[in-house]
Design an enzyme around this catalytic site. Structure first.
Site, PDB file in Angstrom:
ATOM      1  CB  CYS A  25      70.004  25.700  45.630  1.00  0.00           C
ATOM      2  SG  CYS A  25      71.068  27.205  45.925  1.00  0.00           S
ATOM      3  CB  CYS A  59      72.086  25.622  48.617  1.00  0.00           C
ATOM      4  SG  CYS A  59      70.835  26.600  48.341  1.00  0.00           S
TER       5      CYS A  59
END
Length: 152
Positions: free
Chosen positions: A76, A79
């Protein structure tokens, strides 16, 4: 002795980030760099603690301080962008909070149990229960502000 209804507890249960032992720490000594009675390592490291499914429930259920969780995944992009900000926030939030990370790829059972639909997602747990949730990446100041606002 005088007692007040809003008095701080005399001691708090703190789960060790290294060996998962539950330690009783006087509330007044939280900021005094307490160590684990079992493994003798620092109870607060100033960094997010990576938790597996097996360790997660003990930390949220047995800790007397709020537990801030970053549900994330290695693939991600947002993230990865938020990770250094989360680490900065951890340095400032401890010892008032336990700051942890859960890799949703490795802990798919937790992602399903807590219905994590987007990542990163921050969740705040108190007494084993989720009390607040915020999806999306944030910088360190917004993470700290969100945690403080939802810890009232």
């Amino acid at each position: 002795m005088t007692s007040t209804t809003n008095a701080q507890p005399e001691s708090l249960h703190i789960v060790c980030p290294h060996c998962d032992a539950v330690n009783r720490v006087p509330a007044a000594r939280l900021a005094a760099e307490p160590v684990c009675g079992k493994c003798q390592k620092a109870l607060f490291t100033g960094a997010p603690v990576d938790l597996s499914s097996a360790r997660f429930l003990k930390h949220i259920e047995r800790s007397d301080i709020p537990v801030l969780v970053d549900f994330w995944a290695p693939w991600c992009g947002p993230c990865r962008t938020m990770a250094p900000f989360y680490a900065q926030a951890a340095q400032r939030l401890e010892p008032q909070f336990r700051v942890v990370k859960v890799d949703t790829e490795q802990a798919q059972d937790l992602a399903a149990r807590y219905a994590i639909r987007s990542i990163p997602t921050l969740a705040l747990f108190k007494g084993g229960r989720e009390v607040a949730r915020q999806p999306g990446a944030m910088d360190a100041s917004n993470i700290m502000a969100w945690a403080a606002q939802n810890n009232r």
